[in-house]
Motif scaffolding. Structure first.
Motif, PDB file in Angstrom:
ATOM      1  N   UNK A  74     -20.575  19.689  23.205  1.00  0.00           N
ATOM      2  CA  UNK A  74     -21.287  20.007  21.980  1.00  0.00           C
ATOM      3  C   UNK A  74     -22.655  20.598  22.321  1.00  0.00           C
ATOM      4  N   UNK A  75     -23.150  21.488  21.444  1.00  0.00           N
ATOM      5  CA  UNK A  75     -24.511  21.977  21.653  1.00  0.00           C
ATOM      6  C   UNK A  75     -25.499  21.040  20.958  1.00  0.00           C
ATOM      7  N   UNK A  76     -26.759  21.416  20.942  1.00  0.00           N
ATOM      8  CA  UNK A  76     -27.809  20.547  20.402  1.00  0.00           C
ATOM      9  C   UNK A  76     -27.589  20.229  18.927  1.00  0.00           C
ATOM     10  N   UNK A  77     -26.925  21.131  18.202  1.00  0.00           N
ATOM     11  CA  UNK A  77     -26.662  20.908  16.775  1.00  0.00           C
ATOM     12  C   UNK A  77     -25.355  20.167  16.534  1.00  0.00           C
ATOM     13  N   UNK A  78     -24.699  19.766  17.619  1.00  0.00           N
ATOM     14  CA  UNK A  78     -23.392  19.113  17.600  1.00  0.00           C
ATOM     15  C   UNK A  78     -22.297  20.050  17.100  1.00  0.00           C
TER      16      UNK A  78
END
Length: 236
Positions: A74-78
């Motif tokens: 996942x990235x920082x924003x999920x």
């Protein structure tokens, strides 16, 4: 996200090295685990982050009673970026963020977040382009589980193929661990276009680095009930 494309195959190779490894695998070099979570559904998830990855990028590897079941990035924003499912060999990669990517920041700031994005799913030679749309709405309530305060969120989503056929739908309650910017499953109902079912993946235990059981890959909760449901009926 070149680091994701590089480390995901390396991680999968580590899991494939043998059954002993599958029960004690550590994050790849340059990465460190920060959380282990056991759930009611006979699963345990390990979370880690890596030095060279974009800030906030998170890996989640989940095990069930039989061993590793899935690996997600996942990235920082999920936003879901990459996934691999061990039982089927299926990969799922973000094709394009779409007009409305997942944003945990928007959910935390406004109390709701809609999303609309496209992934590419591949199992063997079969490739599908899938579009997922949904909405997360904060309830304004929290629950404390094993000393960790979690925000509760009502979720609903639908995934369709390029023809518009419904492939998967989900609705129910999930949790947000705000301090770590993580979503966690809860009590939800699912539909795969043919059958409906319910699952309770609510977290039961949170283990942090240095605590006993942090490196344990064997699920602790709900496994007896699961095993009993899989037993053949007793002959009369």
């Amino acid at each position: 996200m070149k680091i994701i494309a590089t480390l995901l195959p390396l991680t999968l190779a580590a899991f494939a090295a043998g059954s002993a490894v599958a029960q004690s695998t550590s994050p790849p070099e340059g990465c460190a685990g920060f959380l282990t979570v056991h759930t009611r559904a006979c699963t345990v998830s390990h979370y880690w982050r890596c030095e060279d990855a974009p800030e906030g990028t998170t890996w989640e590897v989940s095990h069930d009673i039989d061993g590793p079941s899935s690996l997600h990035v996942y990235d920082r924003e999920f936003q879901w970026v990459d996934a691999f499912y061990f039982n089927t060999g299926t990969t799922e990669r973000l094709y394009e963020p779409g007009p409305d990517p997942i944003s945990i920041s928007e959910l935390l700031e406004t109390g709701q977040d809609s999303y609309d994005f496209t992934t590419i799913e591949q199992t063997g030679d079969e490739v599908m382009k899938l579009n997922t749309r949904g909405r997360d709405v904060a309830t304004g309530k929290t629950e404390v589980i094993d000393g960790v305060t979690l925000k509760t969120v009502n979720v609903s989503s639908e995934t369709r193929d390029e023809t518009g056929e419904l492939i998967f739908a989900a609705e129910g309650k999930q949790y947000v661990f705000e301090d770590e910017r993580l979503f966690m499953l809860g009590q939800e109902s699912y539909f795969d276009g043919a059958e409906r079912w319910q699952e309770d993946n609510t977290p039961r235990e949170f283990i942090f680095p240095g605590e006993k059981g942090f490196d344990d890959f064997r699920p602790r909760y709900g496994c007896n009930a699961l095993q009993a449901s899989l037993l053949p009926p007793v002959s009369q």
